[in-house]
Design an enzyme around this catalytic site. Structure first.
Site, PDB file in Angstrom:
ATOM      1  N   ARG A 128      42.445  26.486 109.174  1.00 19.11           N
ATOM      2  CA  ARG A 128      42.727  26.775 107.770  1.00 19.11           C
ATOM      3  C   ARG A 128      44.223  26.538 107.509  1.00 19.11           C
ATOM      4  NH1 ARG A 128      38.249  26.156 106.561  1.00 19.11           N
ATOM      5  NH2 ARG A 128      36.754  27.593 105.639  1.00 19.11           N
ATOM      6  N   HIS A 183      40.459  17.872 104.075  1.00 17.47           N
ATOM      7  CA  HIS A 183      39.487  18.922 104.458  1.00 17.47           C
ATOM      8  C   HIS A 183      38.087  18.328 104.676  1.00 17.47           C
ATOM      9  CE1 HIS A 183      38.523  23.481 104.167  1.00 17.47           C
ATOM     10  NE2 HIS A 183      37.700  22.872 104.994  1.00 17.47           N
TER      11      HIS A 183
END
Ligand code: NDP
Length: 312
Positions: A227, A275
């Site tokens: 993350r 991502h």
């Protein structure tokens, strides 16, 4: 045979990806009433939610919610949602294809870094002919932060490719061929390529900072597929600017999409991917969602439940 607990199961579907799957979910489980936030005139009749890209407050109206099925493996946003009462059970997505997908991405960037792809790319831009000795994978140590569903699959693939693999996890994790460290800094000290696959929790937020970067070897490469909030951006930029770290491959960011003004976009020692390290496919995720909703409807134990106090 267990008794049906929820005869009329009402499920709210929230998020772009979840909405894309709306019709297929309804078709796969016709006896459940799926609806969008606009469908339910009385949100109090909703017992379960299927969500992707959740944002705080979106679940607030559903006061009788008992179960949230995430379409994402990382559930940090849901766990941190202050509007979600502590008794609501959260299940994360554990899709059999996701670890395979993540291992392909990690193997690609580990091999690319190992073979100095980043250096040759910079050199080509500057028309520099610089030969660099190419050690074999067995001479290269890759450190994995997180040895869970994703980390353990990546470890297996990297070992098959011949790398020395070391790792770090919260609890002791016996993984064949992996040297697991208790001490994070001791692990970073031996790793030439570091791959982050930790969940985002209160304990791991900001973990990749000046202190951890200085514990990494000079010339080490960071691959972050965990993350964005694991990284203190300015500390990483400093470690790259000073050439202490050679390169960073970043798939996740503190703000997504990465703002156009962010230095990561143009930094010569950063590779940006949007991502996409491990995408979930409808084909493999849908059965996981339907099975868990069926279990919920029948009062059976749910799969892939998150420990809300642990945060993952
Ligand atoms: P798991 O829950 O299966 O594994 C998490 C691992 O991290 C475990 O080994 C766990 O230790 C370890 N861990 C957690 N907290 C700590 C801590 N404080 N200190 C040390 N180790 C810790 O998660 P997954 O492998 O399925 O996924 C990991 C993350 O990857 C997700 O949370 C998500 O954020 C990210 N992700 C990113 C994607 C992308 O496209 N970029 C796609 C999918 C996921 P232990 O084994 O002891 O529990």
């Amino acid at each position: 045979v267990s008794e049906p607990v929820h005869n009329a199961l009402n499920v709210v579907v929230i998020g772009k990806q979840a909405m894309n799957w709306f019709d297929a979910m309804q078709k796969a489980y016709p006896s459940v009433r799926f609806g969008t936030p606009d469908t339910w005139s009385d949100p109090l009749t909703v017992q379960a939610a299927v969500v992707s890209e959740p944002n705080a407050l979106s679940l607030r109206p559903y006061e009788n919610l008992q179960f949230v099925q995430s379409l994402w493996m990382g559930v940090d946003a849901l766990v941190a949602d202050p509007t979600l009462p502590a008794n609501v059970r959260i299940a994360r997505m554990v899709d059999p294809d996701m670890p395979i997908s993540m291992a392909e991405t990690v193997a690609a960037y580990v091999l690319w870094s190992h073979r100095f792809g980043d250096v040759f790319q910079r050199n080509q831009r500057d028309q520099i002919w610089q030969e660099i000795a190419q050690p074999l994978a067995r001479r290269r140590t890759v450190g994995l932060l997180g040895l869970g569903t994703l980390g353990s699959q990546c470890a297996r693939v990297l070992i098959q490719l011949g790398f020395q693999v070391v790792g770090w996890s919260r609890t002791a994790k016996p993984l064949s061929g992996v040297q697991v460290f208790d001490d994070l800094h001791a692990m970073l000290d031996v790793s030439e390529i570091v791959v982050n696959m930790l969940p985002l929790t209160e304990q791991t937020r900001g973990l990749l900072c000046a202190r951890t970067f200085s514990a990494m070897q000079p010339g080490a490469v960071l691959i972050n597929v965990g993350r964005g909030a694991h990284v203190i951006d300015n500390d990483l930029l400093e470690a790259l600017d000073s050439n202490h770290l050679r390169h960073a491959v970043l798939d996740v960011f503190n703000v997504e999409p990465l703002p156009t003004v962010h230095r990561f976009w143009t930094h010569p020692s950063v590779t940006v991917t949007p991502h996409v390290a491990a995408d979930s496919s409808q084909e493999t995720c849908m059965p996981v969602v339907i099975e868990n909703l069926r279990r919920f409807a029948e009062g059976l134990p749910l799969n892939n439940l998150v420990d809300r106090t642990r945060g993952y």
